[in-house]
Write a protein that holds these residues in place. Sequence first.
Motif, PDB file in Angstrom:
ATOM      1  N   ASP A 103       0.727  -1.226   0.094  1.00  0.00           N
ATOM      2  CA  ASP A 103       0.023   0.140  -0.007  1.00  0.00           C
ATOM      3  C   ASP A 103       0.922   1.234  -0.027  1.00  0.00           C
ATOM      4  O   ASP A 103       1.693   1.360   0.950  1.00  0.00           O
ATOM      5  CB  ASP A 103      -0.982   0.250   1.193  1.00  0.00           C
ATOM      6  N   ALA A 130      -4.152   2.192  -4.991  1.00  0.00           N
ATOM      7  CA  ALA A 130      -3.736   1.803  -3.763  1.00  0.00           C
ATOM      8  C   ALA A 130      -2.283   1.737  -3.458  1.00  0.00           C
ATOM      9  O   ALA A 130      -1.413   1.991  -2.942  1.00  0.00           O
ATOM     10  CB  ALA A 130      -4.507   1.116  -3.108  1.00  0.00           C
ATOM     11  N   ARG A 155      -3.464   7.316  -5.397  1.00  0.00           N
ATOM     12  CA  ARG A 155      -4.903   7.428  -4.802  1.00  0.00           C
ATOM     13  C   ARG A 155      -5.237   9.086  -4.661  1.00  0.00           C
ATOM     14  O   ARG A 155      -6.351   9.236  -4.971  1.00  0.00           O
ATOM     15  CB  ARG A 155      -5.001   6.868  -3.417  1.00  0.00           C
ATOM     16  N   GLY A 203       0.296   4.558   0.482  1.00  0.00           N
ATOM     17  CA  GLY A 203      -0.505   5.692   0.672  1.00  0.00           C
ATOM     18  C   GLY A 203       0.183   6.588   1.653  1.00  0.00           C
ATOM     19  O   GLY A 203       1.646   6.594   1.326  1.00  0.00           O
TER      20      GLY A 203
END
Length: 429
Positions: A350, A380, A371, A352
């Motif tokens: 991920d 993601a 994202r 993020g």
Amino acid sequence: MRLLSETSFRYPKALSFASGRPYEGFFEFADLHRYLDRFVDDSLARGLPEERVKKAVFQYGPTNGVIRDAVARMLNADEGIHVGPESILITHGCQEAMMIALRGLFASPDDVLLTVSPCYVGIAGAAKLLDIDIEPVPEGENGLEAATLAEVARRVKAAGRRPVACYVTADFSNPSGHSLSLETRRELLEVARDEDLLLLEDNPYGLFCREGEEIPTLKALDTEQRVIYLGSFAKTAFPGARVGYLVADQPVLGGTGDPRPFAEELAKVKSMFTVNTAGVSQALIGGLLAEAGHSLRKATRELADLYVGHLETTVRCLEEHFPQARFPEHGVRWNVPGGGFFLLLEVPFDAGYPALETSARDHGVVWAPMRMFYVGDGGANIIRLGFSSLTRDELEEGIRRLAGFIRASSPRDVDVANPPDRDVANLLD
């Protein structure tokens, strides 16, 4: 975007792939004085009275702008876009051009903006500020697809709403780096006609490709006035001038009942936003265009070659650390645009905001989580790499740091390639 800026501010020694800033190596103070002098000299040589030229630079100017004729000549020379100055509105950067176009086009709560997703955050932000609903048009493998646009437009209509326009970047889009084929561009124009749509074509990166690989813009192919063209001098000249423009040659009825270009109606919107675009800034861009013979394509050839070189360096460094033949082992892959400022990198975890913080703090490298560019969910495990503003040495070091971050963040069962320590620069020459 504020988060990216704050992250870079907290970790000033981190190399940043997060921005789309132009390369600063060609910026010279002397150019500013030369461009301004060239604008004044060129204006006087064309027979304009000195008092009028002074007012153009020092005073409040016409809302439509004072360099519309120069921009029209540039568009004709570089893009094959044949419009008169009356169809052009000079703006404070492309962001204002977007705001003005949206404010002028969307009048009803039932009006919907379609936009390719992922998309430039500025268009989504502008729509949000103006309370305009957005419907995403998911990108295909090679960018926006005509069939998908038609499907989304019909779905919006079936829900009792009106799709007014679709935002698209046909050349080296931000964030994906995708470019649309000539066939796709023509198909999009057909969909715009069949579904009664306008296309908002944003083209900040179109000049930055390999020589001879240019594809006509949507606006150059537009024979039915379905395209509103959004442009800027931020990447081709310098962002500090804050000069952009829009081309809107669609005929509308003015207050007198006579047809006039939509750009002249949009000037009323601009007059309430910023009154006019700064005369000094316009003079600098006007002088640059005059010096370039009104062809930025020719004037920016060296810069375009530099950006293509940056792209090639980035891709070769990625291949050195993550050989694509071993993708099943490391799970890292990327696209290879034909130019522009960005590419996408898929990673096996991920990617993020927490991962970004770790990357900046522990590995000294910053990037943009994908994202943030999606309308809705998506991206993601994908990051956007901007390679425009770094030097080649910084690109090499930045990818080395990024590779270290990816190795440290990948699942233990992923055997990430760890090439031997050697002089990567020799492989790139």
